[in-house]
Design a protein around this motif. Structure first.
Motif, PDB file in Angstrom:
ATOM      1  N   UNK A 283     -27.527 -47.451   0.925  1.00 57.14           N
ATOM      2  CA  UNK A 283     -27.057 -46.611   0.611  1.00 57.14           C
ATOM      3  C   UNK A 283     -25.790 -46.961  -0.244  1.00 57.14           C
ATOM      4  N   UNK A 284     -25.406 -45.865  -1.019  1.00 55.85           N
ATOM      5  CA  UNK A 284     -24.451 -46.747  -2.117  1.00 55.85           C
ATOM      6  C   UNK A 284     -21.944 -46.163  -1.336  1.00 55.85           C
ATOM      7  N   UNK A 285     -22.428 -47.116  -1.167  1.00 55.60           N
ATOM      8  CA  UNK A 285     -20.865 -46.860  -0.453  1.00 55.60           C
ATOM      9  C   UNK A 285     -19.779 -46.831  -1.161  1.00 55.60           C
ATOM     10  N   UNK A 286     -19.706 -47.069  -2.546  1.00 55.61           N
ATOM     11  CA  UNK A 286     -18.531 -46.942  -3.253  1.00 55.61           C
ATOM     12  C   UNK A 286     -19.323 -46.358  -4.672  1.00 55.61           C
ATOM     13  N   UNK A 287     -18.530 -45.522  -5.704  1.00 60.46           N
ATOM     14  CA  UNK A 287     -18.279 -45.080  -6.630  1.00 60.46           C
ATOM     15  C   UNK A 287     -17.290 -45.131  -7.726  1.00 60.46           C
ATOM     16  N   UNK A 288     -17.247 -45.696  -8.588  1.00 56.40           N
ATOM     17  CA  UNK A 288     -17.040 -45.785  -9.752  1.00 56.40           C
ATOM     18  C   UNK A 288     -17.018 -45.688 -11.090  1.00 56.40           C
ATOM     19  N   UNK A 289     -16.791 -44.826 -12.092  1.00 54.52           N
ATOM     20  CA  UNK A 289     -16.316 -44.338 -12.647  1.00 54.52           C
ATOM     21  C   UNK A 289     -15.557 -45.303 -14.292  1.00 54.52           C
TER      22      UNK A 289
END
Length: 423
Positions: A297-303
């Motif tokens: 699962x994704x635990x952090x998202x950065x743009x």
């Protein structure tokens, strides 16, 4: 005592700088300006500072150094040609660059001196990896070559060698996009030919070829198990087993045991934590994802930017006071030739004098490695044994023991794992 800070780093081929986010809090720590780097062109030098080769802009394609706490470029170097791929050794003593001409450059960080340069490939070097004293290079010409740094850094050994490289692999039909190494002298490469291939660096042969539904641009290895991740141009990260039943075809797609899917465009770069629990992915959609590999699962998202993310890293910075960083030299010496130097290092028992274009700390590591049978197969060959004064018979015995252990590892990885079909 607080745990050391871990940073997620990302760079782009557009001038969006190098962004650094705190893995624990998710806050952006700093953004280094300026930086526009192509894939495999960003590296960390032993946790002390960053180095990034820049995409060509006009006649300029420098290499930038960045300190952790300052957004501006600390040092700019201007090599003789644009550097397509860049890595540092684990101790941070050297930078190795692959040029667009197919040349490989080997610099000493402390002095900035270019120790050696050699022509490695017919086309640009796209990726580089290190395994002990072996350097693996992948090129746009589709070839992968394995180099013994003990030979390449010693002028006499280079002249006496029949071929400069140890192995040349030509099974990829299109440009090589990435290469990574793991314990047991195993390397994994990705290519525009829709395959990833697994190589034995000790035996010099391909162990397996795995086909994918899309072109794969990046690979990362899970150090906990015989799994690797392949980033596809379809936006998926393929979870892939290195070993399958020996009864299965070597190119069987059943080795793909899953996929991580949260990017809308090609996955250009992957990085794994040392414990294998975290996977970082960067994509042409401008986003960076942090994955928990246990739950997938994704635990952090950065743009990062509007442009593509080309490089991602997971690092633990060492915030130390550094001596002034030196610009990298363009040539080996003033006349462009190789300059031989004698260095004083701990000598073998027979007191053989060692000459060559080495720094003393690298030589010490080489001498230590010669006393350990598990280092790299090339160290047990007669040439290296003669150079460092090691008895030839002892070298043969060490090599035999090493290859026995290597055989055990390869059998464990490729023959003893259950088929993914049965998991």
């Amino acid at each position: 005592m607080a745990p050391p800070q871990q940073l997620v780093l990302a760079a782009s081929s557009t001038d969006a700088g190098v962004a650094a986010w705190d893995l624990r809090t998710g806050a952006e720590a700093i953004r280094h300006r300026t930086c526009a780097s192509r894939p495999r062109a960003l590296t960390v030098v032993a946790g002390r500072f960053l180095a990034a080769s820049q995409a060509p802009a006009g006649n300029s394609a420098p290499i930038h150094y960045y300190h952790w706490d300052k957004p501006q470029v600390a040092v700019k170097s201007f090599p003789v040609e644009p550097i397509r791929a860049l890595i540092a050794d684990p101790e941070g003593s050297y930078l190795i660059g692959g040029g667009i001409s197919g040349d490989i450059f080997f610099w000493e960080v402390a002095s900035g001196e270019l120790l050696v340069q050699w022509h490695a490939h017919y086309r640009a070097v796209r990726c580089l990896a290190l395994y002990d004293f072996l350097l693996i290079s992948g090129s746009e010409d589709g070839s992968i070559k394995v180099w013994d740094l003990l030979t390449m850094l010693d002028e006499q050994s280079r002249l006496e060698a029949k071929t400069q490289h140890i192995y040349s692999f030509n099974q990829h039909a299109l440009p090589v996009t990435d290469v990574a190494c793991c314990h047991g002298a195993i390397a994994v490469s990705s290519s525009e030919d829709h395959t990833c291939k697994i190589w034995s660096l000790s035996e010099g042969r391909m162990l397996r070829s795995i086909s994918f539904p899309a072109i794969t641009d990046s690979v990362a290895l899970d150090p906990r198990s015989h799994i690797f991740y392949a980033g596809g141009r379809d936006g998926k990260i393929y979870v892939t087993a290195m070993g399958i039943d020996v009864t299965s075809p070597s190119s069987d797609d059943s080795t793909i045991i899953g996929a991580l899917d949260d990017h809308s465009k090609a996955v250009t770069s992957l990085a794994s934590s040392t414990d294998g629990l975290i996977l970082i992915s960067g994509s042409e959609d401008g986003n960076v994802r942090v994955w928990d590999t246990r739950t997938q699962q994704v635990i952090r998202k950065f743009k990062h930017s509007q442009g593509p993310v080309t490089n991602v890293l997971l690092v633990t910075p060492k915030r130390v006071n550094l001596p002034p960083l030196q610009s990298l030299r363009k040539v080996c010496s003033a006349n462009g030739g190789s300059e031989s130097r004698a260095v004083i290092v701990p000598q073998p028992e027979n007191d053989v004098q060692i000459f060559g274009n080495f720094s003393s700390d690298f030589l010490e590591r080489c001498l230590d490695a010669l006393q350990q049978p598990g280092s790299s197969s090339r160290l047990f060959e007669s040439g290296a044994s003669a150079l460092y004064g090691a008895p030839k018979q002892q070298g043969v015995e060490w090599r035999s023991k090493y290859l026995e252990l290597q055989d055990l590892f390869v059998r464990e990885v490729l023959d003893q794992m259950p088929s993914p079909k049965n998991t």
